[in-house]
Design a protein around this motif. Structure first.
Motif, short mmCIF file in Angstrom:
data_model
loop_
_atom_site.label_atom_id
_atom_site.label_comp_id
_atom_site.label_asym_id
_atom_site.label_seq_id
_atom_site.Cartn_x
_atom_site.Cartn_y
_atom_site.Cartn_z
N LEU A 56 -10.67 101.27 -93.36
CA LEU A 56 -10.76 102.49 -92.59
C LEU A 56 -11.55 102.17 -91.15
N ARG A 57 -12.20 101.17 -91.00
CA ARG A 57 -12.79 100.89 -89.51
C ARG A 57 -11.57 100.47 -88.78
N ASP A 58 -10.45 99.61 -89.15
CA ASP A 58 -9.60 99.32 -88.29
C ASP A 58 -8.62 100.64 -88.03
N LEU A 59 -8.42 101.55 -88.98
CA LEU A 59 -7.81 102.62 -88.61
C LEU A 59 -8.51 103.53 -87.64
N ALA A 60 -9.84 103.70 -87.79
CA ALA A 60 -10.69 104.50 -86.76
C ALA A 60 -10.70 103.87 -85.58
N ALA A 61 -10.54 102.78 -85.51
CA ALA A 61 -10.43 101.84 -84.09
C ALA A 61 -9.40 102.40 -83.35
N VAL A 62 -8.08 102.46 -83.96
CA VAL A 62 -6.82 102.62 -83.43
C VAL A 62 -6.46 104.26 -83.01
N THR A 63 -7.12 105.10 -83.99
CA THR A 63 -6.80 106.35 -84.00
C THR A 63 -7.73 107.17 -83.12
N GLY A 64 -9.00 106.51 -83.18
CA GLY A 64 -10.29 107.41 -82.78
C GLY A 64 -10.97 108.62 -83.59
N ASP A 65 -10.44 108.73 -84.67
CA ASP A 65 -10.75 109.61 -85.82
C ASP A 65 -12.09 109.38 -86.23
N ARG A 66 -13.28 110.01 -85.87
CA ARG A 66 -14.49 109.80 -86.20
C ARG A 66 -14.89 110.24 -87.74
N VAL A 67 -14.11 111.17 -88.30
CA VAL A 67 -14.19 111.17 -89.85
C VAL A 67 -13.91 110.04 -90.41
N THR A 68 -12.76 109.19 -90.32
CA THR A 68 -12.06 108.23 -90.90
C THR A 68 -13.34 107.18 -90.49
N ALA A 69 -13.76 107.04 -89.39
CA ALA A 69 -15.10 106.17 -89.09
C ALA A 69 -16.22 106.22 -90.01
N ARG A 70 -16.59 107.55 -90.16
CA ARG A 70 -17.71 107.97 -90.98
C ARG A 70 -17.39 107.14 -92.62
N ARG A 71 -16.39 107.42 -93.18
CA ARG A 71 -15.87 107.07 -94.32
C ARG A 71 -15.88 105.54 -94.33
N ALA A 72 -15.54 105.18 -93.11
CA ALA A 72 -15.61 103.46 -93.08
C ALA A 72 -17.10 103.06 -93.14
N VAL A 73 -18.20 103.92 -92.64
CA VAL A 73 -19.74 103.68 -92.70
C VAL A 73 -19.88 103.88 -93.97
N ASP A 74 -19.52 104.82 -94.89
CA ASP A 74 -19.95 104.90 -96.27
C ASP A 74 -19.44 103.76 -97.02
N ALA A 75 -18.14 103.25 -96.99
CA ALA A 75 -17.77 102.36 -97.80
C ALA A 75 -18.24 100.91 -97.43
N THR A 76 -18.59 100.59 -96.16
CA THR A 76 -19.21 99.35 -95.80
C THR A 76 -20.54 99.29 -96.44
#
Length: 468
Positions: A361-381
């Motif tokens: 999810l972090r890799d995906l957020a890094a390339v898409t700029g999607d902050r919702v995905t980034a927050r999901r990455a925060v939760d999983a990590t």
């Protein structure tokens, strides 16, 4: 194979085994130690609840002095015949292997506190008997056995003990070194692992030259190669690490070792992902699933690595689909899955699954700029990091950097810097490949987006090595 209702021949075998054991004045534990099995297996055999593993009846006959009676019961009509020996392997499997450096005789860096009491241990099953439970020789005698192996040219005549005892000792040694080198961060395990692996390959080659497939030796060699490769990765040596993984895959394939092949492919996936090669990462991830589509843990592992590969390839829909499939598969792992892959069950399993999902999810957020995905990455990590045992310091540094990077992708550089600051010096001094990649990613994102923010400027000034 076990059954709730005793098969007649198994029951007869069990009755005779119990009688001979009692006549010899041995407890089940004592007999198990002599033949290299856990006492629970002896108990199940005496109760007639399972067939004897191949070759065990002969060893029991030898220890108990039965004159071959137990083997005769096994081989009798209606009983369970011995499995035929497989043909020898391609001699090229035993060519010179990577690594160098030797330690003085008797010095293997084995910590008594970390010595396992039985097998399986640290996810390592016995290379001969699988997960049924095997006794482990005493640590006090291990250096003598290991010296005998490393000094020999591989022939059975020069070995210091029986083949099962030596294989059990080598498996216990590897479990001990995993606990020290991979969990506690000890740096002196690589020399021992590679030294014993070279001796193990010589032994396997000698057995193979007699016309017998060195089944246990090759299974164990694949496990040693995987640990050697991971330790090389800790030192930042990707090429030697990949070479070890390649050897391990060849050895695992030669004996149809599903566990070895699947986990070695996952390590190869990690290395090619660090090279940002999405196509190769996906190909290897799919190969994991093809190892055995009937094993749920194998398929779950494949989904995790496919998710990371698709994130690297900027395919958000496929990344999320495989994350969902991985979580579903993890929730449905059964007893046999947990037995074969204990590192993918319980708290450790959750740590590994959520770590992989957080990374994807972090890799995906890094390339898409999607902050919702980034927050999901925060939760999983964060979930992964919360399950981490305190002794796994290197992994804690890695996950802390990843969590900081997730916050950076979510648009909160202050949180990212606050998380990274306590581990920054340790991260910069690390040679571990994945840790270095996490640090470079975090550093690049912070400076590219928020280079003028005071916290980020202070963070940059703390980096002792330019260009990180």
């Amino acid at each position: 194979m076990e059954t709730a209702q005793p098969v007649e021949s198994w029951a007869e075998f069990g009755r005779r085994l119990r009688a001979w054991r009692r006549q010899a004045g041995l407890t089940q534990s004592q007999l198990g130690l002599k033949v290299g099995y856990h006492h629970s297996l002896i108990s199940r055999l005496e109760a007639g609840l399972r067939e004897p593993p191949a070759g065990l009846a002969g060893r029991l006959d030898s220890v108990l002095g039965t004159g071959g009676e137990l083997a005769a019961v096994v081989a009798a009509p209606g009983g369970t015949p011995y499995r035929p020996q497989r043909p020898p392997a391609d001699p090229r499997l035993f060519a010179p292997v990577p690594g160098g450096g030797e330690a003085p005789a008797g010095q293997y860096g084995l910590d008594p506190v970390l010595w396992p009491s039985e097998l399986p241990a640290e996810g390592l099953a016995c290379p001969l008997h699988g997960t049924v439970g095997c006794a482990v020789p005493d640590l006090a005698g291990a250096p003598h056995l290991l010296d005998g192996l490393t000094a020999s040219q591989g022939g059975s005549d020069g070995l210091p003990c029986s083949e099962p005892e030596l294989l059990h000792t080598l498996t216990a040694v590897l479990a001990c070194l995993i606990r020290g080198a991979l969990h506690r961060g000890a740096s002196d395990g690589l020399t021992t692992v590679e030294r014993l692996l070279r001796a193990l390959v010589r032994w396997a080659g000698a057995v193979n030259s007699t016309g017998r497939l060195p089944y246990g030796q090759l299974r164990l060699a694949a496990q040693y190669a995987q640990v050697a490769g991971r330790l090389r990765m800790q030192r930042g040596q990707s090429s030697i690490g990949m070479a070890w993984f390649g050897h391990g895959l060849s050895w695992a394939d030669a004996v149809h070792d599903v566990l070895g092949r699947a986990t070695l492919l996952s390590d190869v996936c990690t290395l090619v992902r660090l090279d940002r090669d999405a196509g190769s990462a996906l190909a290897y991830a799919e190969a994991i699933g093809a190892v055995d589509p009937g094993r749920r843990w194998v398929v779950t592992l494949s989904h995790l690595y496919r998710a990371r590969g698709h994130a690297l390839g900027h395919d958000a829909a496929e990344c999320r689909r495989h994350i969902s499939l991985a979580r579903r598969g993890f929730a449905r792992l059964g007893r046999q899955d947990r037995l074969e892959a204990p590192w993918l069950s319980g708290a450790e399993g959750e740590m590994r699954v959520e770590s992989a999902i957080g990374g994807a999810l972090r890799d995906l957020a890094a390339v898409t700029g999607d902050r919702v995905t980034a927050r999901r990455a925060v939760d999983a990590t964060a979930r992964s990091r919360a399950q981490l045992p305190p002794l796994m310091r290197e992994t804690r540094v890695l996950l802390t950097l990843r969590l900081a990077d997730c916050w950076a992708c979510a648009g909160d550089p202050g949180a990212a810097v606050a998380l990274a600051a306590p581990v920054l010096d340790e991260a910069v001094s690390s040679s571990e490949l994945v840790t270095n990649a996490e640090l470079r990613g975090l550093h690049g994102r912070l400076l590219a987006r928020w280079g003028d923010v005071p916290e980020v400027r202070e963070y940059r000034e703390r980096l002792p090595v330019p260009g990180i």
